[in-house]
Design a protein around this motif. Structure first.
Motif, PDB file in Angstrom:
ATOM      1  N   VAL A 165       0.871  -1.173   0.000  1.00  0.00           N
ATOM      2  CA  VAL A 165       0.000   0.000   0.000  1.00  0.00           C
ATOM      3  C   VAL A 165       0.909   1.223   0.000  1.00  0.00           C
ATOM      4  O   VAL A 165       1.776   1.359   0.873  1.00  0.00           O
ATOM      5  CB  VAL A 165      -0.929   0.024   1.238  1.00  0.00           C
ATOM      6  N   LEU A 166       0.717   2.111  -0.978  1.00  0.00           N
ATOM      7  CA  LEU A 166       1.560   3.298  -1.116  1.00  0.00           C
ATOM      8  C   LEU A 166       0.716   4.523  -1.442  1.00  0.00           C
ATOM      9  O   LEU A 166      -0.319   4.408  -2.101  1.00  0.00           O
ATOM     10  CB  LEU A 166       2.571   3.115  -2.258  1.00  0.00           C
ATOM     11  N   ALA A 167       1.180   5.676  -1.011  1.00  0.00           N
ATOM     12  CA  ALA A 167       0.601   6.953  -1.427  1.00  0.00           C
ATOM     13  C   ALA A 167       1.770   7.851  -1.799  1.00  0.00           C
ATOM     14  O   ALA A 167       2.733   7.980  -1.043  1.00  0.00           O
ATOM     15  CB  ALA A 167      -0.219   7.578  -0.304  1.00  0.00           C
ATOM     16  N   GLY A 168       1.699   8.439  -2.975  1.00  0.00           N
ATOM     17  CA  GLY A 168       2.788   9.296  -3.430  1.00  0.00           C
ATOM     18  C   GLY A 168       2.409  10.027  -4.701  1.00  0.00           C
ATOM     19  O   GLY A 168       1.251  10.032  -5.115  1.00  0.00           O
ATOM     20  N   ARG A 169       3.410  10.626  -5.315  1.00  0.00           N
ATOM     21  CA  ARG A 169       3.200  11.420  -6.527  1.00  0.00           C
ATOM     22  C   ARG A 169       3.907  10.786  -7.714  1.00  0.00           C
ATOM     23  O   ARG A 169       5.004  10.248  -7.578  1.00  0.00           O
ATOM     24  CB  ARG A 169       3.712  12.841  -6.326  1.00  0.00           C
ATOM     25  N   LEU A 170       3.263  10.872  -8.878  1.00  0.00           N
ATOM     26  CA  LEU A 170       3.867  10.367 -10.098  1.00  0.00           C
ATOM     27  C   LEU A 170       5.062  11.235 -10.461  1.00  0.00           C
ATOM     28  O   LEU A 170       4.986  12.465 -10.407  1.00  0.00           O
ATOM     29  CB  LEU A 170       2.861  10.392 -11.254  1.00  0.00           C
ATOM     30  N   THR A 171       6.172  10.604 -10.821  1.00  0.00           N
ATOM     31  CA  THR A 171       7.374  11.349 -11.170  1.00  0.00           C
ATOM     32  C   THR A 171       7.342  11.867 -12.610  1.00  0.00           C
ATOM     33  O   THR A 171       8.110  12.750 -12.962  1.00  0.00           O
ATOM     34  CB  THR A 171       8.631  10.492 -10.990  1.00  0.00           C
ATOM     35  N   LYS A 172       6.473  11.293 -13.428  1.00  0.00           N
ATOM     36  CA  LYS A 172       6.249  11.756 -14.800  1.00  0.00           C
ATOM     37  C   LYS A 172       4.932  11.165 -15.274  1.00  0.00           C
ATOM     38  O   LYS A 172       4.315  10.354 -14.575  1.00  0.00           O
ATOM     39  CB  LYS A 172       7.401  11.360 -15.729  1.00  0.00           C
ATOM     40  N   ASP A 173       4.481  11.550 -16.438  1.00  0.00           N
ATOM     41  CA  ASP A 173       3.238  11.014 -16.977  1.00  0.00           C
ATOM     42  C   ASP A 173       3.363   9.502 -17.161  1.00  0.00           C
ATOM     43  O   ASP A 173       4.456   8.992 -17.448  1.00  0.00           O
ATOM     44  CB  ASP A 173       2.909  11.653 -18.328  1.00  0.00           C
ATOM     45  N   CYS A 174       2.236   8.809 -17.021  1.00  0.00           N
ATOM     46  CA  CYS A 174       2.222   7.352 -17.214  1.00  0.00           C
ATOM     47  C   CYS A 174       2.586   7.007 -18.653  1.00  0.00           C
ATOM     48  O   CYS A 174       2.280   7.756 -19.583  1.00  0.00           O
ATOM     49  CB  CYS A 174       0.822   6.795 -16.939  1.00  0.00           C
ATOM     50  N   ASP A 175       3.197   5.854 -18.811  1.00  0.00           N
ATOM     51  CA  ASP A 175       3.511   5.328 -20.133  1.00  0.00           C
ATOM     52  C   ASP A 175       2.475   4.249 -20.443  1.00  0.00           C
ATOM     53  O   ASP A 175       2.549   3.147 -19.902  1.00  0.00           O
ATOM     54  CB  ASP A 175       4.927   4.751 -20.137  1.00  0.00           C
ATOM     55  N   LEU A 176       1.491   4.580 -21.278  1.00  0.00           N
ATOM     56  CA  LEU A 176       0.416   3.652 -21.632  1.00  0.00           C
ATOM     57  C   LEU A 176       0.754   2.973 -22.945  1.00  0.00           C
ATOM     58  O   LEU A 176       1.031   3.630 -23.945  1.00  0.00           O
ATOM     59  CB  LEU A 176      -0.917   4.401 -21.746  1.00  0.00           C
ATOM     60  N   ARG A 177       0.720   1.645 -22.931  1.00  0.00           N
ATOM     61  CA  ARG A 177       0.978   0.850 -24.138  1.00  0.00           C
ATOM     62  C   ARG A 177      -0.061  -0.249 -24.230  1.00  0.00           C
ATOM     63  O   ARG A 177      -0.819  -0.481 -23.298  1.00  0.00           O
ATOM     64  CB  ARG A 177       2.374   0.241 -24.085  1.00  0.00           C
ATOM     65  N   TYR A 178      -0.050  -0.941 -25.350  1.00  0.00           N
ATOM     66  CA  TYR A 178      -0.961  -2.059 -25.561  1.00  0.00           C
ATOM     67  C   TYR A 178      -0.175  -3.272 -26.025  1.00  0.00           C
ATOM     68  O   TYR A 178       0.755  -3.139 -26.828  1.00  0.00           O
ATOM     69  CB  TYR A 178      -2.029  -1.686 -26.599  1.00  0.00           C
ATOM     70  N   THR A 179      -0.540  -4.430 -25.484  1.00  0.00           N
ATOM     71  CA  THR A 179       0.103  -5.669 -25.914  1.00  0.00           C
ATOM     72  C   THR A 179      -0.361  -5.987 -27.330  1.00  0.00           C
ATOM     73  O   THR A 179      -1.297  -5.367 -27.851  1.00  0.00           O
ATOM     74  CB  THR A 179      -0.263  -6.839 -24.979  1.00  0.00           C
TER      75      THR A 179
END
Length: 157
Positions: A8-22
């Motif tokens: 369980v974690l709470a924090g801030r994203l260090t950069k935008d998510c990298d969304l990909r598709y298989t």
């Protein structure tokens, strides 16, 4: 005996998510979460851990579409270790959190307000003497953001 693997974690994203598709069309998003430690180090400063996270399917698209660098989120999931052989023939081990549930900890308006404050703080304000004066305004974090002791000055970005 049942084994437990829960994170369980709470924090801030260090950069935008990298969304990909298989190749079969399944969404997968990866991101790093900056999580402050609960204590200060020998140098008197709070240290931060950067945790690699992976989320699959529809939740991956949701996180990627509604967060960006600096977004405050909470996740829970499990640790997973995998390994592969890199191009140099070396075995590489990777440990990451596989996200099973998440919660946004600030509203979109708060994110935009924080982003505007961040942009304003980047440009120095000048006093009558020509010297830059610090911007002492504290950004607002609704939904208990202050309860986990994360502030703009603690962020590494």
């Amino acid at each position: 005996m049942k084994m437990i693997n829960n994170v369980v974690l709470a924090g801030r994203l260090t950069k935008d998510c990298d969304l990909r598709y298989t190749s079969s069309g399944i969404a997968v998003a990866t991101f790093n979460l900056a999580v402050n430690r609960n204590f200060v180090g020998q140098n008197g400063e709070r240290e931060t851990d950067f945790i690699s996270c992976v989320v699959w399917r529809k939740p991956a698209e949701t996180i990627a579409n509604y967060t960006r660098k600096g977004s405050l989120i909470a996740i829970d999931g499990r640790l997973q270790t995998r390994n592969y052989e890199n191009q140099q023939g070396q075995r590489v081990y990777v440990t990451e959190v596989i996200v099973e549930n998440f919660q946004f900890l600030e509203s979109k308006a708060a994110q935009e307000n924080r982003q505007q404050n961040s942009n304003q703080q980047a440009a120095p304000q000048y006093g009558q003497n020509g010297f830059a004066r610090p911007n002492r305004e504290e950004p607002e974090y609704p939904f208990g953001g202050r309860d986990i002791e994360v502030s703009e000055k603690d962020l590494p970005f």
